[in-house]
Motif scaffolding. Sequence first.
Motif, PDB file in Angstrom:
ATOM      1  N   GLY A 217       0.809  -1.214   0.000  1.00  0.00           N
ATOM      2  CA  GLY A 217       0.000   0.000   0.000  1.00  0.00           C
ATOM      3  C   GLY A 217       0.841   1.261   0.000  1.00  0.00           C
ATOM      4  O   GLY A 217       0.513   2.241  -0.675  1.00  0.00           O
ATOM      5  N   GLY A 218       1.951   1.244   0.752  1.00  0.00           N
ATOM      6  CA  GLY A 218       2.829   2.408   0.799  1.00  0.00           C
ATOM      7  C   GLY A 218       3.456   2.716  -0.542  1.00  0.00           C
ATOM      8  O   GLY A 218       3.516   3.875  -0.969  1.00  0.00           O
ATOM      9  N   PHE A 219       3.933   1.686  -1.227  1.00  0.00           N
ATOM     10  CA  PHE A 219       4.517   1.895  -2.559  1.00  0.00           C
ATOM     11  C   PHE A 219       3.472   2.407  -3.553  1.00  0.00           C
ATOM     12  O   PHE A 219       3.740   3.310  -4.350  1.00  0.00           O
ATOM     13  N   LEU A 220       2.290   1.815  -3.521  1.00  0.00           N
ATOM     14  CA  LEU A 220       1.256   2.205  -4.488  1.00  0.00           C
ATOM     15  C   LEU A 220       0.786   3.638  -4.263  1.00  0.00           C
ATOM     16  O   LEU A 220       0.573   4.384  -5.219  1.00  0.00           O
ATOM     17  N   ALA A 221       0.621   4.023  -2.997  1.00  0.00           N
ATOM     18  CA  ALA A 221       0.215   5.398  -2.717  1.00  0.00           C
ATOM     19  C   ALA A 221       1.308   6.381  -3.106  1.00  0.00           C
ATOM     20  O   ALA A 221       1.026   7.459  -3.642  1.00  0.00           O
ATOM     21  N   ALA A 222       2.564   6.019  -2.860  1.00  0.00           N
ATOM     22  CA  ALA A 222       3.673   6.890  -3.264  1.00  0.00           C
ATOM     23  C   ALA A 222       3.691   7.047  -4.781  1.00  0.00           C
ATOM     24  O   ALA A 222       3.911   8.145  -5.300  1.00  0.00           O
ATOM     25  N   HIS A 223       3.486   5.951  -5.494  1.00  0.00           N
ATOM     26  CA  HIS A 223       3.425   6.025  -6.958  1.00  0.00           C
ATOM     27  C   HIS A 223       2.273   6.930  -7.399  1.00  0.00           C
ATOM     28  O   HIS A 223       2.447   7.776  -8.292  1.00  0.00           O
ATOM     29  N   TYR A 224       1.129   6.769  -6.780  1.00  0.00           N
ATOM     30  CA  TYR A 224      -0.045   7.579  -7.153  1.00  0.00           C
ATOM     31  C   TYR A 224       0.204   9.064  -6.909  1.00  0.00           C
ATOM     32  O   TYR A 224      -0.027   9.902  -7.803  1.00  0.00           O
ATOM     33  N   LEU A 225       0.677   9.409  -5.732  1.00  0.00           N
ATOM     34  CA  LEU A 225       0.893  10.827  -5.428  1.00  0.00           C
ATOM     35  C   LEU A 225       1.997  11.413  -6.299  1.00  0.00           C
ATOM     36  O   LEU A 225       1.885  12.546  -6.771  1.00  0.00           O
ATOM     37  N   GLN A 226       3.070  10.654  -6.504  1.00  0.00           N
ATOM     38  CA  GLN A 226       4.195  11.191  -7.265  1.00  0.00           C
ATOM     39  C   GLN A 226       3.840  11.421  -8.723  1.00  0.00           C
ATOM     40  O   GLN A 226       4.341  12.357  -9.348  1.00  0.00           O
ATOM     41  N   LYS A 248       8.943  -1.716  -7.196  1.00  0.00           N
ATOM     42  CA  LYS A 248       9.034  -2.354  -5.884  1.00  0.00           C
ATOM     43  C   LYS A 248       7.698  -2.997  -5.503  1.00  0.00           C
ATOM     44  O   LYS A 248       7.651  -4.087  -4.919  1.00  0.00           O
ATOM     45  N   ALA A 249       6.606  -2.317  -5.818  1.00  0.00           N
ATOM     46  CA  ALA A 249       5.282  -2.859  -5.520  1.00  0.00           C
ATOM     47  C   ALA A 249       5.047  -4.158  -6.274  1.00  0.00           C
ATOM     48  O   ALA A 249       4.531  -5.138  -5.722  1.00  0.00           O
TER      49      ALA A 249
END
Length: 667
Positions: A217-226, A248-249
């Motif tokens: 979830g952390g990787f996916l949210a970081a990808h989404y926001l970035q 990484k996700a």
Amino acid sequence: MSFAPPRNIPNFGSGQRQYEDNIWSSTGRSRFSNGNSESLNPFAGQFSFQGGKELPLYKDKPYNYPASSRRRSKRLWAGITLVLVVICYLFWPSGGRPKLTHKSGFSRDSKIWKSASQSEKHWLEQREKVVEAMEKSWAGYEKHAWGYDEYHPNSKSGRQMVPPTGLGWIIVDALDTLMLMNLTTQLQHARQWVSTTLTYDLDHDVNTFETTIRMLGGFLAAHYLQTAFPKMCPIEFGKGGEDLYLEKATDLAERILGAFDSPSGIPYASFNPKSMKGLPSHSDGGASSLAEATSLQLEFKYLANLTGEANYWEKVEKVMEVVDATGEKDGLKGIYVNPATGSSSSNNIRLGSRGDSYYEYLIKQYLQTKEPIYQEMWTEALNGIKKHLITYSTPSNFTVLAERPWGLEGEIEPKMDHLVCFMPGTLALSATGGLSVAEAKKSGKWTAAQQADLDIAIELMKTCWGMYKITKTGLAPEITYFHIPDHPQLYNPSGSSRPIPPSLDIFERDHSAEATWRTDFIVKPADTHNLQRPETVESLFYLWRITGDETYRRWGEEMFTSFMKYTEAPDGAGYTSISDVNVIPPPTRNNMESFWPAETLKYFYLLFSPNDILPLTDVVFNTEAHAFPRFQMGKLFKTGWARKKRGADGMIIREVENHDQKTAKPS
């Protein structure tokens, strides 16, 4: 089913990755000091770069100019003074954060600040205090336990959950918080660690659910926001674009898939990242908890949407089909499910630990993809919750979301984990779909059922806030019990004989130690600890966004103040969970939970932010507060299963053969 190795493993040896790994070698930053963490961290030596340069200082500090000579001209002295003032203004107050002019923040010279009302300015100032708390938490972690999965701020030490390199438990979980708060320097440091140090080729058992919601979830949210909000926390990458978090996700997801390789498709409680094989729980007869098995869907469905890999979608969708097929009464499920058979293995029904996020993800799956089947399941379960679990305390009539530890036919237990306090926000979200009440009513489709759900959300919010108000520190215990009548009254949908609830201002009207409302709450000695949990501030955030009532912001401000006052670690090393909320000063537990930066501080930040930051109509937050976008399923994905026919009580109706004539009987 036999386990098959993943087909597509991302290539981490690409030229783009090499560029990213070397980006710090050209930054020209000063030498990074790890304090005394060099003695703690055996991998400290790995954080070096080409040219002999190491990671930058946590905070960009003002340059140290030499004292000016008396022989220098006044003009030169004035110029140096001006430079010092500018540098101090730009860097000193914000710990390396650039002053913001876009939606993710403000400066006192920005258009946002100048056009804000006095009330808005107050909340922006509160939000800045949250950022400062995040900076202090992160600074302590960076200095004393960088790269470790656990941070112990009192002892200024860390520990790996999975040696030797850890899972990135704190760093990955907080990536999107750093982005939201525009902590660019800290994000660069975190991203570099992810790029050069983090690996999931680890021969160790890890929890399927926790790894999915926090790391995946952390990787996916970081990808989404970035990618969706590149100005939110701008850092420069190579021309190849931003793909590290998604790579990484994907790598991690392929390893998690082994957990789904059970006879029923219900994921095992654990998996081994190196072997990519699932492992049954070492306790509970090998069962997986209901919440853990059914709270992986938002993450894997969003990853399927990003990658086009239908396998991710199908694996988690199968779980929902199997769990729904158990067909318990009124949509309420026991808190354990057997991976071997797919059957429920417990009569214990609750929305606390091991049950909570099953219900949360029903409505959120619907909001994520608009699949009607999940809205139907949510509505059925919610009606069951109202019918069997909602009761009222005495003498003040607080609404209690209780438990049925011995099944629906057993006695009700008036107990609420702090975890249950996600429910007020989730109920409000389901009532409006993320719109404000004003917007929902303006559409002309506001119904009595929506209003009733919102009313329950508001009543439960008071109960959860009461858990904070009854303690000496103003921080809630882990578990709260309630006085209820000998013959407890359950929720009546008609409302005709429902107890009159306390008013929203009950805590302000009577805040004395002898207030009658305090007698409704019971805190047992074993439950007095506070683990920095986010659920109540999460619901305050939703209630504020949906109702627009500033009461919820004021409660959040009071809660935040209590956290700052009673949980700060010695020497400003961050913040820690505490052992007793009714002792001042409270004894501390010497642990900063990963959800403190990932969830609790994030929800405080959003509570005090303008409503156009991550609007609830556009995003869905997973159960670890990681934001994913809502999306259309498109041609690649579909709901691949249908619910079995049910009776009015939610029990499955099965067809049986009787003298060549089919008759329907409840399952």
